[in-house]
Design an enzyme around this catalytic site. Sequence first.
Site, PDB file in Angstrom:
ATOM      1  CG  ASP A   1      -1.677   1.214   1.473  1.00 28.51           C
ATOM      2  OD1 ASP A   1      -2.308   1.437   0.143  1.00 28.51           O
ATOM      3  OD2 ASP A   1      -1.592   1.808   2.591  1.00 28.51           O
ATOM      4  CE  LYS A   2      -0.311   7.372  -2.506  1.00 27.91           C
ATOM      5  NZ  LYS A   2      -0.067   8.405  -1.513  1.00 27.91           N
TER       6      LYS A   2
END
Length: 669
Positions: free
Chosen positions: A363-364
Amino acid sequence: MAETRHTPAPGSADGCCATGGRAPPTPPPQETHDAHAGHDHHHDQPTGIARLGAALALAIGAEALHFFASGIPALKYAGLAIAAVAIWLAGAETYASGLTALRRGRLGINALMSVAVTGAFAIGQWPEAAMVMALYAIAELIEARAAGRARHAIQSLVALAPEQAQVLQADQRWVAVRAADVALGATVRIRPGARVPLDGIITAGRSAVNQAPVTGESLPVDRTVGDMVFAGTINQTGELQFRVTAAAANTLLTRIIHAVEQAQATRAPTQRLVDRFAAIYTPAVFVLALATALLTPWLMGLTWLAAIYKALVLLVVACPCALVISTPVTVVSALAAAARRGILIKGGSYLEGMRFLKAVALDKTGTVTEGRPRLVEWAPLEPGADEDGIARIAMSLAERSDHPVSKAIAQGLACRMHKIDGFTALSGRGTQGAIDGHTYVLGNHRLIEERQQCSPAIEAALEVHERQGRTVTLLADENAVVAIFAVADTIKASSRQAVAELKAMGVATIMLSGDNRATAGTIAVQAGIDEAHGHLLPQDKLAQIQALQQRFGATGMAGDGINDAPALAQSDIGFAMGAAGSDTAMEAADVVIMNDDLRRIPQAIRLSRKTHTVLMQNISLALGIKAVFIVLALSGSATMWMAVFADVGATLLVIVNGLRLLKAKTSAA
């Protein structure tokens, strides 16, 4: 996803190979291991050192009398009596357990030893029988204490949180209260040098806090108003006051301890395989020993006494203790070593499974990036619009959301809010609510497209911000978009190194983000991630994980938000960023990274690979040594002395080898 089947921790009350070891605070029903794998140690109260010392001294005395005075009947009988006393002192518990196992038809180590020592005594080898039982009991005590180190390594966490807390009273006095009695919302004071008694949010003060006991971070971190502190950490430089957010029974430290104990109580795949093998192996040894006693006089011309002695030696040398202890002591050592580094692994199957990972999806926001973005620019779309009114509407919607981007907008605007009705979180899109009878949304590009409120002008404005790696949020009413808010996040200092380490290990990296594709791609390039996918809803991330599993094989997922939970659950190994992550993500994940440092993922994979290596070494050692001495026993070249030393030596070797993982290095070379 967590396993629930109970298995023992080394050093448990049932000795080296019991399945009924206790994992406090809730002991499971007792079940001896011989039911599963031919092992039945029962050392609830291990024979004391003094008693074992006396047994060994008497066994040596019996040997001496047998050697020097075997021709004198009175001394011979005295030696026999001394040997019997030595066997009773050293083997009372072994006999009790062995006889119980035999009555139940369970053939374990204590049953093997009881039969072997009794048989040796009956055929006149009483000095040897006494020495074997004394050495066996001493080895059991050494083994239990050595194996217990792995379990105690994590239990020592219990002592980290202080029992009392300084709590602010209604009359403004500070009073020492038992930590277990402190109510949620109470204000607690911590002086410099003191340990934090409970979890909470700082309300006053600034200090450096040593979080190493909980998160594994090597350096103290600065903490001030609004930051979290965790029970068991150490306040170093300044006085702090904080509002309690978790009861003593539900602090992060307590949850770590409970999760590791649960992990210790689950069987790793290798351990289940070894147990199944041992369940067949031990009865087979009994059959082989019986065949040796009955057939070798006919096939090899041995005397009956020689044949029985050979069979008894075979029983002792073939004991599966080393084989069965080789797996749990190794797995528990690895789990404890990981916990010390702030890596919480929820079970042995996940510990072993990480070595198979071929790809990790990331995930960012909050995983690759800091997750603490800030508002860098905002503007209304209509000239002459009421900026203060727009800011108040956006503030009202952003303040009610836990998403890092919404928090950044709220902190950046910092204005008065409207009363909001019908507030709704739109998963993966934004938020919605009614103000003065008008409905507003504060969300991402996808939400605006779904509402058919996008336009070429908005697209152009979005492109300008996204090329700079910014995340754009839009405020819209029932008719049109009224303002654009640009938020920027920064990559964690550790993310680039973590990605480089994963690549060096042959693990591909892929970014899965709910943010726009341009921003996701920009951050991915900066971090060195192989590829990036943006504009993803929770179900899209789930589909991406399924696609990656088809493409690469075993795939991991690292995330911190509620929207990551489906992907975490679908992945082969889910990694949750624990310090900032949501409870839902931590629950869905198999591994929790307590300090949000991505470098812990390659460390965990290296530990998994090292654990597998040690497991294979231990199984090979145990089986190899047994095989050699079984051949020696069948050929008549092994004595009972050699048999017991083979069993004891192999057991201690695999324990020491497994305990090495407590100090295993998991950083990149």
